[in-house]
Design an enzyme around this catalytic site. Structure first.
Site, PDB file in Angstrom:
ATOM      1  N   HIS A  18       0.841  -1.205   0.000  1.00  0.00           N
ATOM      2  CA  HIS A  18       0.000   0.000   0.000  1.00  0.00           C
ATOM      3  C   HIS A  18       0.878   1.259   0.000  1.00  0.00           C
ATOM      4  O   HIS A  18       0.614   2.209  -0.740  1.00  0.00           O
ATOM      5  CB  HIS A  18      -0.888   0.044   1.252  1.00  0.00           C
ATOM      6  CG  HIS A  18      -1.913  -1.043   1.356  1.00  0.00           C
ATOM      7  ND1 HIS A  18      -1.982  -1.894   2.432  1.00  0.00           N
ATOM      8  CD2 HIS A  18      -2.930  -1.405   0.531  1.00  0.00           C
ATOM      9  CE1 HIS A  18      -2.992  -2.737   2.266  1.00  0.00           C
ATOM     10  NE2 HIS A  18      -3.582  -2.466   1.116  1.00  0.00           N
ATOM     11  N   LYS A  42     -17.075  -6.960   8.308  1.00  0.00           N
ATOM     12  CA  LYS A  42     -15.952  -7.817   7.905  1.00  0.00           C
ATOM     13  C   LYS A  42     -15.128  -8.249   9.120  1.00  0.00           C
ATOM     14  O   LYS A  42     -14.156  -8.969   8.973  1.00  0.00           O
ATOM     15  CB  LYS A  42     -15.042  -7.048   6.938  1.00  0.00           C
ATOM     16  CG  LYS A  42     -15.437  -7.177   5.468  1.00  0.00           C
ATOM     17  CD  LYS A  42     -14.276  -6.668   4.642  1.00  0.00           C
ATOM     18  CE  LYS A  42     -14.380  -6.846   3.171  1.00  0.00           C
ATOM     19  NZ  LYS A  42     -13.219  -6.225   2.495  1.00  0.00           N
ATOM     20  N   ARG A  91      -2.201  -6.039  -8.190  1.00  0.00           N
ATOM     21  CA  ARG A  91      -0.999  -6.855  -7.986  1.00  0.00           C
ATOM     22  C   ARG A  91      -0.858  -7.930  -9.056  1.00  0.00           C
ATOM     23  O   ARG A  91       0.209  -8.223  -9.534  1.00  0.00           O
ATOM     24  CB  ARG A  91      -1.057  -7.554  -6.622  1.00  0.00           C
ATOM     25  CG  ARG A  91      -0.848  -6.646  -5.454  1.00  0.00           C
ATOM     26  CD  ARG A  91      -1.342  -7.292  -4.204  1.00  0.00           C
ATOM     27  NE  ARG A  91      -2.749  -7.633  -4.322  1.00  0.00           N
ATOM     28  CZ  ARG A  91      -3.513  -8.073  -3.347  1.00  0.00           C
ATOM     29  NH1 ARG A  91      -3.003  -8.292  -2.173  1.00  0.00           N
ATOM     30  NH2 ARG A  91      -4.785  -8.320  -3.549  1.00  0.00           N
ATOM     31  N   SER A 129      -2.817  -7.941   3.044  1.00  0.00           N
ATOM     32  CA  SER A 129      -3.038  -7.759   4.489  1.00  0.00           C
ATOM     33  C   SER A 129      -3.365  -9.103   5.127  1.00  0.00           C
ATOM     34  O   SER A 129      -2.953  -9.399   6.240  1.00  0.00           O
ATOM     35  CB  SER A 129      -4.184  -6.780   4.729  1.00  0.00           C
ATOM     36  OG  SER A 129      -3.856  -5.520   4.221  1.00  0.00           O
TER      37      SER A 129
HETATM   38  O1  PNS Z   1      -8.824  -2.978   0.551  1.00  0.00           O
HETATM   39  P1  PNS Z   1     -10.130  -3.471   0.004  1.00  0.00           P
HETATM   40  O2  PNS Z   1     -10.877  -4.215   1.081  1.00  0.00           O
HETATM   41  O3  PNS Z   1      -9.949  -4.273  -1.254  1.00  0.00           O
HETATM   42  O4  PNS Z   1     -10.991  -2.158  -0.367  1.00  0.00           O
HETATM   43  C1  PNS Z   1     -12.293  -2.291  -0.833  1.00  0.00           C
HETATM   44  C2  PNS Z   1     -13.025  -0.941  -0.880  1.00  0.00           C
HETATM   45  C3  PNS Z   1     -12.926  -0.234   0.462  1.00  0.00           C
HETATM   46  C4  PNS Z   1     -12.394  -0.056  -1.927  1.00  0.00           C
HETATM   47  C5  PNS Z   1     -14.494  -1.234  -1.261  1.00  0.00           C
HETATM   48  O5  PNS Z   1     -14.988  -2.246  -0.441  1.00  0.00           O
HETATM   49  C6  PNS Z   1     -15.394  -0.012  -1.157  1.00  0.00           C
HETATM   50  O6  PNS Z   1     -15.276   0.922  -1.916  1.00  0.00           O
HETATM   51  N1  PNS Z   1     -16.298  -0.015  -0.154  1.00  0.00           N
HETATM   52  C7  PNS Z   1     -17.202   1.078   0.101  1.00  0.00           C
HETATM   53  C8  PNS Z   1     -18.639   0.689  -0.222  1.00  0.00           C
HETATM   54  C9  PNS Z   1     -18.924   0.856  -1.702  1.00  0.00           C
HETATM   55  O7  PNS Z   1     -18.797   1.910  -2.277  1.00  0.00           O
HETATM   56  N2  PNS Z   1     -19.326  -0.271  -2.315  1.00  0.00           N
HETATM   57  C10 PNS Z   1     -19.601  -0.335  -3.732  1.00  0.00           C
HETATM   58  C11 PNS Z   1     -18.342  -0.671  -4.503  1.00  0.00           C
HETATM   59  S1  PNS Z   1     -18.740  -1.052  -6.146  1.00  0.00           S
END
Ligand code: PNS
Length: 167
Positions: A18, A42, A91, A129
Site C-alpha cells: 500500500h 468484515k 498486484r 493484508s
Molecule cells: O482494501 P479493500 O478491502 O480491497 O478495499 C475495498 C473498498 C474499500 C475499496 C471497497 O470495499 C469499497 O469501496 N467499499 C465502500 C462501499 C462501496 O462503495 N461499495 C460499492 C463498490 S462497487
C-alpha cells in the site's frame, strides 16, 4: 501533477505494498486522501481508529497525505471530499475481476468518478493484508513487508491469541 485523489481500502493493516502505491501516486497527484473503510461486518483485526492511527504515524509530517475513515458508498465519499479520482493497486491478474466490477459499478453510480490503477513494485506483488496477518499469527517474520509500527502492533494483537481467526 494533478489534483486530489482518494486511495480507499480496508488497510487491515496497511502493508508496504500500500505504501508503495501511495508513493507512486504522489508522483501523479498533488494530494492523496487515504480512506480507511469502516467495515464492522468484515470483523477487521484492527479497529478503524487503530488502522487510521497506524497510517497517521507512517505518513507523519507529509502534508500531501491526508487520512480519513469513511462508511457508505465510496463514490459519495469521493465527491464529498472533492477527490474525483480513485487510486487502486493491481498486484496480479487475480485482482482484475473484482477491480473491474467495482470500477464499473462505481462508474454507473457516478460517471464523474474515475479509477486510476497502479502496479506496486514486483517485490510486493504477492503481499496482502490477509497473508501478513496469517504470517504474524504463526510467528513468521514480516521485515520489509510492513512498516515497523505495523509489525509491532500485529505482534501485540496476535501474541497469545491463538483463537483469533484471520479473514
Ligand atoms: O482494501 P479493500 O478491502 O480491497 O478495499 C475495498 C473498498 C474499500 C475499496 C471497497 O470495499 C469499497 O469501496 N467499499 C465502500 C462501499 C462501496 O462503495 N461499495 C460499492 C463498490 S462497487
Amino acid at each position: 501533477m494533478k489534483g486530489r485523489a482518494v486511495y480507499p481500502g480496508s488497510f487491515d493493516p496497511i502493508t508496504n505494498g500500500h505504501v508503495d502505491i501511495i508513493e507512486r501516486g504522489l508522483k501523479i497527484f498533488n494530494e492523496i486522501v487515504i480512506a480507511v473503510l469502516e467495515n464492522p461486518k468484515k470483523r477487521p483485526l484492527f479497529a478503524t481508529k487503530e488502522r487510521v492511527e497506524m497510517i497517521e504515524k507512517i505518513f507523519a509530517g507529509q502534508d500531501n497525505i491526508k487520512i480519513q475513515s469513511f462508511h457508505g458508498l465510496l463514490v459519495q465519499f469521493a465527491k464529498k471530499i472533492n477527490a474525483p479520482i480513485v487510486i487502486r493497486g493491481l498486484r496480479a491478474i487475480s485482482d482484475f475481476e473484482y477491480e473491474f466490477q467495482m470500477t464499473l459499478m462505481n462508474r454507473k453510480m457516478d460517471p464523474d468518478v474515475e479509477t486510476f490503477f497502479m502496479m506496486p513494485s514486483v517485490k510486493y506483488s504477492f503481499l496482502s493484508s490477509k497473508l501478513v496477518k496469517e504470517v504474524s499469527l504463526l510467528g513468521g517474520c514480516l521485515k520489509d513487508l510492513v512498516p515497523p509500527e505495523v509489525e509491532e502492533n500485529l505482534k501485540k494483537k496476535l501474541q497469545n491469541n491463538s483463537n483469533i481467526t484471520i479473514q
